[in-house]
Design an enzyme around this catalytic site. Structure first.
Site, PDB file in Angstrom:
ATOM      1  N   THR A 117      -6.395  -6.734 -14.317  1.00  0.00           N
ATOM      2  CA  THR A 117      -7.600  -5.959 -14.378  1.00  0.00           C
ATOM      3  C   THR A 117      -7.939  -5.572 -15.596  1.00  0.00           C
ATOM      4  OG1 THR A 117      -6.682  -5.291 -12.368  1.00  0.00           O
ATOM      5  CG2 THR A 117      -8.330  -3.733 -13.370  1.00  0.00           C
TER       6      THR A 117
ATOM      7  N   SER B 115      -5.615  -0.093  -6.645  1.00  0.00           N
ATOM      8  CA  SER B 115      -4.789   0.960  -7.261  1.00  0.00           C
ATOM      9  C   SER B 115      -5.813   1.632  -8.604  1.00  0.00           C
ATOM     10  CB  SER B 115      -3.521   0.601  -7.645  1.00  0.00           C
ATOM     11  OG  SER B 115      -2.855   0.111  -6.540  1.00  0.00           O
TER      12      SER B 115
ATOM     13  N   GLY C 202      -3.149  -3.056 -15.105  1.00  0.00           N
ATOM     14  CA  GLY C 202      -2.144  -3.042 -14.757  1.00  0.00           C
ATOM     15  C   GLY C 202      -1.579  -2.795 -13.452  1.00  0.00           C
ATOM     16  N   GLY C 203      -2.353  -3.167 -12.296  1.00  0.00           N
ATOM     17  CA  GLY C 203      -1.935  -3.027 -10.804  1.00  0.00           C
ATOM     18  C   GLY C 203      -1.435  -1.693 -10.563  1.00  0.00           C
TER      19      GLY C 203
HETATM   20  N1  GLY Z   1      -6.355  -5.878  -8.015  1.00  0.00           N
HETATM   21  C1  GLY Z   1      -5.682  -4.828  -8.419  1.00  0.00           C
HETATM   22  C2  GLY Z   1      -6.287  -3.673  -7.900  1.00  0.00           C
HETATM   23  O1  GLY Z   1      -7.125  -3.585  -7.570  1.00  0.00           O
HETATM   24  O2  GLY Z   1      -5.290  -2.690  -7.759  1.00  0.00           O
END
Ligand code: GLY
Length: 573
Positions: free
Chosen positions: A380, A452, A471-472
């Site tokens: 991201t 997230s 960072g997920g």
């Molecule tokens: N793709 C990562 C998030 O949206 O949390």
């Protein structure tokens, strides 16, 4: 490329790039100005935002210009083929824009399962079957329509110019292409643009992307329909179909961003607005912050086992509740229930001040946990802007994995996302980030997958900060730690961003610690309390801006990863 290989390589990369800051390191001096500030992953993107501020644009104009420049110079994460979230504070008005992707109309609960109900390896990660309907084209436009001051053409122009005139390939872009080469070369369209002669362009190569410049030119003239209707939408559908995807031009045309009410909470004397569903981010930040306030975090010694213990316990509980979450229309709970004072009181009261809980015992969700992997990197990207009036934008946008699903659409000039993996494609199984998710987040046509991302704005007594990260699953935990350091420890914004971090996400039942986050003595004490500590370089990168009551703006970019870029507008004399 396997997640394990990607993880190992990123660990190595992060180990090289992450400065080994001692626990109380003196950070770089803050970047301060009076005409606004921008912080993002890339210098060229930050410069695009600053150019727009200098031209009289506001925080929304600068955010859109920065986001579009990231589409060009950081194609692995910046996007028009993905989606995102933005939290905005303009004067006293606080708003939340959801431009998250949706599941295509043809998506079904079992789209990523084989006949035996087992997940098909890679189906929700590589190739266009993994792609949700992009939200960025309409989302960035909607942000500008509501808050922008300059013309739409003016804010798109810096990105168009970068794509047309070219930019120097960064080390990070080169490394990303190298890292994903096996997956990228599976698609002829991708290899042709990104692997000329079979390998990534060397760092420093001047790269022009005329097809993207043409898209941006048309986007500047006609808005989202330059992408979501007509020849580009058709090309996206055909390219996706050729590689087994289900995304259609009709899906693209039907997409609508949504203005929602952000998650609101108060902690440690600060008002906070953050991302609500379809992201878990604001709920996670709010739940942990309020629990920590109740657990007297403010009174704990700045360094030491008690802090590590309390923050791990607060996150364990917050992430257990994440299991309930999904699209706003299917979620089994939301901020109203999970941030209710009575619930957080109960959550905080269940923390043993001396001993770690076991994640399996954290109520109410009793089920046999599956050994979840440590979260992957998450690719991201985040940007924060503030203008000379103190208006702020925190904007996070994503393709999910690095280069999304790895399929580049030449007629459009961008990658398609692999956001469908953020659904519980097989409920109870870990996703790319090792997150275990529930049925509320099942794949359903037209629904938005749980995120997230945590774009956040906090304010008190004429001071304000906007921040968020890439960072997920580590985004909300990194965002909260920056806020805590800034709010309570007297850290400047840059020092707060630089500080080594911890991470816990309920499952796996581990406390992840960035190098230097725990001294050997503290680590031993934390382990003696029952925490399984795993040292891991953190990939969360937080970019933040601050508005001071003096009328000055400050920007702080995260030194991790590519190093980010903070910039301000200030008079020369
Ligand atoms: N793709 C990562 C998030 O949206 O949390």
């Amino acid at each position: 490329m396997s997640t394990a290989r990607r993880l190992a390589a990123l660990l190595l990369l992060a180990a090289v790039l992450t400065p080994a800051a001692p626990l109380d390191a003196a950070s770089r001096p803050p970047v301060t100005g009076t005409g606004g500030a921008v912080a993002s992953d890339e210098k060229l993107a930050t410069d695009a935002g600053l150019e727009i501020l200098r031209a009289g644009g506001n925080a929304a104009d600068a955010a859109v210009a920065t986001a579009l420049a990231l589409v060009v110079v950081e194609p692995e994460a910046g996007n028009l083929g993905g989606g995102g979230l933005a939290v905005v504070k303009f004067g006293d008005e606080v708003a939340y824009l959801d431009f998250r992707e949706t599941a295509p109309a043809a998506a079904r609960r079992d789209t990523y399962l084989d006949k035996g109900g087992e997940p098909v390896p890679g189906a929700s990660l590589v190739g266009p079957l993994a792609a949700g309907v992009p939200g960025s084209p309409a989302g960035l436009h909607a942000l500008h329509q509501r808050y922008g001051k300059l013309s739409w053409r003016a804010v798109v122009e810096p990105a168009r110019r970068l794509a047309a005139d070219g930019f120097r390939v960064s080390r990070r872009l080169h490394a990303g292409l190298e890292e994903e080469i096996d997956v990228l070369r599976r698609f002829e369209e991708t290899a042709k643009r990104w692997l000329p002669g079979g390998k990534p362009p060397a760092p420093g190569t001047l790269l022009k992307i005329p097809e993207l410049a043409a898209t941006l030119e048309d986007y500047a003239r006609r808005g989202p329909r330059a992408i979501t209707a007509g020849k580009r939408a058709k090309a996206i559908e055909e390219t996706a179909k050729r590689h087994g995807g289900i995304l259609t031009a009709a899906d693209l045309g039907a997409y609508e961003p949504v203005w929602r009410t952000p998650v609101r909470f108060e902690a440690f004397g600060w008002q906070v607005a953050s991302a609500d569903l379809p992201s878990s981010g604001g709920i996670l930040v709010g739940s942990a912050a309020v629990q920590l306030e109740r657990l007297a975090w403010r009174d704990t010694p700045r360094f030491g086992a008690q802090r590590a213990h309390l923050i791990a316990e607060a996150w364990r509980r917050a992430f257990a509740d994440r299991y309930l979450l999904g699209d706003p229309t299917t979620s089994a709970a939301g901020a109203r229930e999970l941030l209710a004072a009575s619930w957080l009181e109960k959550r905080a009261a269940s923390v043993d001040p001396a001993k770690a809980s076991r994640s399996n015992d954290v109520e109410p969700w009793q089920f046999t946990p599956i050994a979840a992997a440590a979260g992957g990197s998450g690719d991201t990207t985040h940007l924060s802007t503030v203008d000379a009036e103190g208006n702020l934008v925190a904007l996070t946008t994503t393709l999910n994995g690095l280069f999304g699903c790895a399929l580049y659409v030449p007629e459009a000039g961008f990658f398609l996302n692999n956001e469908m993996d953020d659904f519980a494609t097989a409920p109870g199984r870990p996703n790319l980030y090792g997150l275990i998710q529930g049925e509320a987040n099942e794949v359903r046509a037209g629904k938005r997958m749980l995120s997230s991302m945590s774009p956040t704005v906090a304010w008190r007594d004429g001071e304000a900060v906007a921040l968020g990260g890439r960072g997920g699953s580590k985004i909300p935990t990194a965002t909260l730690q920056v806020l805590l350091a800034f709010w309570l420890d007297g850290d400047g914004l840059q020092a707060a961003v630089d500080r080594p971090r911890l991470h816990h996400q309920w499952l796996p039942d581990k406390l992840f610690a960035e190098p230097d986050a725990l001294s050997p003595e503290t680590r031993a004490e934390v382990e003696a309390r029952g925490h399984a500590v795993e040292m891991a370089a953190s990939y969360a990168q937080v970019h933040a801006v601050r508005w001071k009551s003096s009328g000055e703006a400050e920007a702080a970019a995260d030194p991790r990863g590519g190093g980010g870029a903070a910039g301000v507008v200030r008079p020369l004399f």
